[in-house]
Design a protein around this motif. Structure first.
Motif, PDB file in Angstrom:
ATOM      1  N   GLY A  54       0.795  -1.310   0.043  1.00 52.33           N
ATOM      2  CA  GLY A  54       0.072   0.067   0.028  1.00 52.33           C
ATOM      3  C   GLY A  54       0.785   1.210  -0.117  1.00 52.33           C
ATOM      4  N   GLY A  55       2.186   1.028   0.190  1.00 53.16           N
ATOM      5  CA  GLY A  55       3.056   2.229   0.162  1.00 53.16           C
ATOM      6  C   GLY A  55       3.216   3.157   1.546  1.00 53.16           C
ATOM      7  N   SER A  56       2.505   2.407   2.436  1.00 48.86           N
ATOM      8  CA  SER A  56       2.491   3.246   3.812  1.00 48.86           C
ATOM      9  C   SER A  56       3.696   2.909   4.621  1.00 48.86           C
ATOM     10  CB  SER A  56       1.255   2.956   4.557  1.00 48.86           C
ATOM     11  OG  SER A  56       1.245   1.526   4.817  1.00 48.86           O
ATOM     12  N   THR A  57       4.428   2.061   4.074  1.00 53.01           N
ATOM     13  CA  THR A  57       5.655   1.468   5.099  1.00 53.01           C
ATOM     14  C   THR A  57       6.685   1.289   4.291  1.00 53.01           C
ATOM     15  OG1 THR A  57       4.246   0.337   6.510  1.00 53.01           O
ATOM     16  CG2 THR A  57       6.563  -0.391   6.675  1.00 53.01           C
ATOM     17  N   THR A  58       7.887   1.834   4.687  1.00 48.01           N
ATOM     18  CA  THR A  58       9.091   1.967   3.832  1.00 48.01           C
ATOM     19  C   THR A  58      10.171   1.828   4.956  1.00 48.01           C
ATOM     20  OG1 THR A  58       9.430   4.288   4.253  1.00 48.01           O
ATOM     21  CG2 THR A  58       8.263   3.542   2.004  1.00 48.01           C
ATOM     22  N   ASP A  59      11.448   1.155   4.419  1.00 49.16           N
ATOM     23  CA  ASP A  59      12.513   0.832   4.969  1.00 49.16           C
ATOM     24  C   ASP A  59      13.643   1.050   4.205  1.00 49.16           C
ATOM     25  OD1 ASP A  59      11.809  -0.595   7.978  1.00 49.16           O
ATOM     26  OD2 ASP A  59      10.443  -1.495   6.640  1.00 49.16           O
ATOM     27  N   TYR A  60      14.888   1.481   4.771  1.00 50.65           N
ATOM     28  CA  TYR A  60      16.063   1.817   4.010  1.00 50.65           C
ATOM     29  C   TYR A  60      17.163   1.444   4.881  1.00 50.65           C
ATOM     30  CZ  TYR A  60      13.158   5.066   1.930  1.00 50.65           C
ATOM     31  OH  TYR A  60      11.955   5.862   1.367  1.00 50.65           O
ATOM     32  N   ALA A  61      18.334   1.086   3.893  1.00 47.97           N
ATOM     33  CA  ALA A  61      19.545   0.582   4.554  1.00 47.97           C
ATOM     34  C   ALA A  61      20.103   1.703   5.277  1.00 47.97           C
ATOM     35  CB  ALA A  61      20.380   0.094   3.414  1.00 47.97           C
ATOM     36  N   ASP A  62      20.724   1.714   6.241  1.00 46.25           N
ATOM     37  CA  ASP A  62      21.419   2.635   7.033  1.00 46.25           C
ATOM     38  C   ASP A  62      22.449   3.736   6.163  1.00 46.25           C
ATOM     39  OD1 ASP A  62      22.084   0.872  10.132  1.00 46.25           O
ATOM     40  OD2 ASP A  62      20.227   1.844   9.420  1.00 46.25           O
ATOM     41  N   SER A  63      22.866   3.109   5.179  1.00 45.09           N
ATOM     42  CA  SER A  63      23.844   3.731   4.355  1.00 45.09           C
ATOM     43  C   SER A  63      22.983   4.880   3.298  1.00 45.09           C
ATOM     44  CB  SER A  63      24.712   2.827   3.384  1.00 45.09           C
ATOM     45  OG  SER A  63      23.741   2.118   2.751  1.00 45.09           O
ATOM     46  N   SER A  71       9.261   4.928  -3.478  1.00 38.43           N
ATOM     47  CA  SER A  71       7.765   5.410  -3.644  1.00 38.43           C
ATOM     48  C   SER A  71       7.232   4.424  -4.620  1.00 38.43           C
ATOM     49  CB  SER A  71       7.501   6.703  -3.964  1.00 38.43           C
ATOM     50  OG  SER A  71       8.057   7.160  -5.327  1.00 38.43           O
ATOM     51  N   ARG A  72       6.083   4.374  -4.693  1.00 39.24           N
ATOM     52  CA  ARG A  72       5.299   3.545  -5.669  1.00 39.24           C
ATOM     53  C   ARG A  72       3.914   4.281  -6.186  1.00 39.24           C
ATOM     54  NH1 ARG A  72       4.497  -1.950  -2.886  1.00 39.24           N
ATOM     55  NH2 ARG A  72       3.495  -2.703  -5.140  1.00 39.24           N
ATOM     56  N   ASP A  73       3.567   3.704  -7.273  1.00 41.44           N
ATOM     57  CA  ASP A  73       2.344   4.258  -8.162  1.00 41.44           C
ATOM     58  C   ASP A  73       1.818   2.896  -8.619  1.00 41.44           C
ATOM     59  OD1 ASP A  73       0.184   5.139  -9.615  1.00 41.44           O
ATOM     60  OD2 ASP A  73       1.453   6.912 -10.450  1.00 41.44           O
ATOM     61  N   ASN A  74       0.992   2.563  -7.743  1.00 39.71           N
ATOM     62  CA  ASN A  74       0.125   1.207  -8.204  1.00 39.71           C
ATOM     63  C   ASN A  74      -0.555   1.122  -9.425  1.00 39.71           C
ATOM     64  OD1 ASN A  74       1.590  -0.258  -6.098  1.00 39.71           O
ATOM     65  ND2 ASN A  74      -0.335   0.217  -4.634  1.00 39.71           N
ATOM     66  N   ALA A  75      -1.164   2.412  -9.747  1.00 38.16           N
ATOM     67  CA  ALA A  75      -1.942   2.341 -10.946  1.00 38.16           C
ATOM     68  C   ALA A  75      -1.051   2.376 -12.067  1.00 38.16           C
ATOM     69  CB  ALA A  75      -2.711   3.801 -10.869  1.00 38.16           C
ATOM     70  N   LYS A  76       0.056   2.838 -11.959  1.00 37.39           N
ATOM     71  CA  LYS A  76       1.187   2.731 -13.185  1.00 37.39           C
ATOM     72  C   LYS A  76       1.960   1.501 -12.913  1.00 37.39           C
ATOM     73  CE  LYS A  76       1.341   7.794 -14.065  1.00 37.39           C
ATOM     74  NZ  LYS A  76       2.229   8.918 -14.124  1.00 37.39           N
ATOM     75  N   LYS A  77       1.844   0.623 -11.896  1.00 42.91           N
ATOM     76  CA  LYS A  77       2.892  -0.334 -11.546  1.00 42.91           C
ATOM     77  C   LYS A  77       3.805  -0.247 -11.619  1.00 42.91           C
ATOM     78  CE  LYS A  77      -0.677  -3.543 -13.632  1.00 42.91           C
ATOM     79  NZ  LYS A  77      -1.057  -4.702 -14.625  1.00 42.91           N
ATOM     80  N   THR A  78       4.599   1.019 -11.074  1.00 43.76           N
ATOM     81  CA  THR A  78       5.864   1.511 -11.032  1.00 43.76           C
ATOM     82  C   THR A  78       6.338   1.981  -9.696  1.00 43.76           C
ATOM     83  OG1 THR A  78       5.557   2.277 -13.378  1.00 43.76           O
ATOM     84  CG2 THR A  78       7.254   3.137 -12.057  1.00 43.76           C
ATOM     85  N   VAL A  79       7.507   1.484  -9.407  1.00 39.16           N
ATOM     86  CA  VAL A  79       8.182   1.921  -8.108  1.00 39.16           C
ATOM     87  C   VAL A  79       8.969   2.679  -8.451  1.00 39.16           C
ATOM     88  CG1 VAL A  79       9.470   0.800  -5.912  1.00 39.16           C
ATOM     89  CG2 VAL A  79       7.331  -0.299  -6.766  1.00 39.16           C
ATOM     90  N   TYR A  80       9.706   3.516  -7.629  1.00 36.46           N
ATOM     91  CA  TYR A  80      10.491   4.682  -7.967  1.00 36.46           C
ATOM     92  C   TYR A  80      11.596   4.438  -6.705  1.00 36.46           C
ATOM     93  CZ  TYR A  80       7.127   6.290 -10.851  1.00 36.46           C
ATOM     94  OH  TYR A  80       5.968   6.330 -11.934  1.00 36.46           O
ATOM     95  N   LEU A  81      12.892   5.051  -7.013  1.00 32.22           N
ATOM     96  CA  LEU A  81      13.813   5.199  -5.983  1.00 32.22           C
ATOM     97  C   LEU A  81      14.473   6.677  -6.507  1.00 32.22           C
ATOM     98  CD1 LEU A  81      15.321   3.984  -3.515  1.00 32.22           C
ATOM     99  CD2 LEU A  81      17.071   3.303  -5.071  1.00 32.22           C
ATOM    100  N   GLN A  82      14.307   7.546  -5.495  1.00 28.30           N
ATOM    101  CA  GLN A  82      14.704   8.833  -5.664  1.00 28.30           C
ATOM    102  C   GLN A  82      16.095   8.801  -4.826  1.00 28.30           C
ATOM    103  OE1 GLN A  82      13.591  11.669  -7.290  1.00 28.30           O
ATOM    104  NE2 GLN A  82      15.729  12.279  -6.881  1.00 28.30           N
ATOM    105  N   MET A  83      17.077   9.105  -5.569  1.00 33.84           N
ATOM    106  CA  MET A  83      18.631   9.032  -4.907  1.00 33.84           C
ATOM    107  C   MET A  83      18.995  10.404  -5.012  1.00 33.84           C
ATOM    108  SD  MET A  83      19.945   5.341  -6.392  1.00 33.84           S
ATOM    109  CE  MET A  83      20.026   6.166  -7.944  1.00 33.84           C
TER     110      MET A  83
END
Length: 123
Positions: A54-63, A71-83
């Motif tokens: 559902g996009g409500s929970t996220t986790d990241y490596a400490d680094s 983030s994700r857009d389920n309607a577009k079936k796409t997940v993003y990683l903003q770096m």
């Protein structure tokens, strides 16, 4: 069957930003956890970020905490990683992955993997 296709990898200077995309095809990813992993030359694949179905929970490596955002857009079936604030240490092939278990995905146990996209950060 499910296919995951990453895009957005590039050569970028340290301190710069990139946004990676992972587009899914073949089935909906709405009910699946999605994540990003990376593998640098000669090193093991490591967890980078994960997001719940559902996009409500996220986790990241400490680094990457504070610098990367998934983030994700389920309607577009796409997940993003903003770096952001990229460092040379972020240089790696980045892979997106999917699993029906958020916990399993974070451990790298995923039912589908993309082919990866190269991110190179120059100093």
């Amino acid at each position: 069957q499910v296919q995951l296709v990453e895009s957005g990898g590039a050569l970028v200077q340290a301190g710069g930003s990139l946004r990676l995309s992972c587009a899914a095809s073949g089935s909906s990813v709405s009910n699946y956890a999605m994540g990003w992993f990376r593998q640098a030359p000669g090193k093991e694949r490591e967890f980078v970020a994960a997001i719940s179905g559902g996009g409500s929970t996220t986790d990241y490596a400490d680094s990457v905490k504070g610098r990367f955002s998934i983030s994700r857009d389920n309607a577009k079936k796409t997940v993003y990683l903003q770096m952001n604030s990229l460092k040379p240490e972020d240089t790696a092939v980045y892979y997106c992955a999917r699993d029906n278990s958020y916990r399993s995905l974070k451990m790298g146990r995923c039912d589908y993997w993309g082919q990866g996209t190269q991110v190179t950060v120059s100093s």
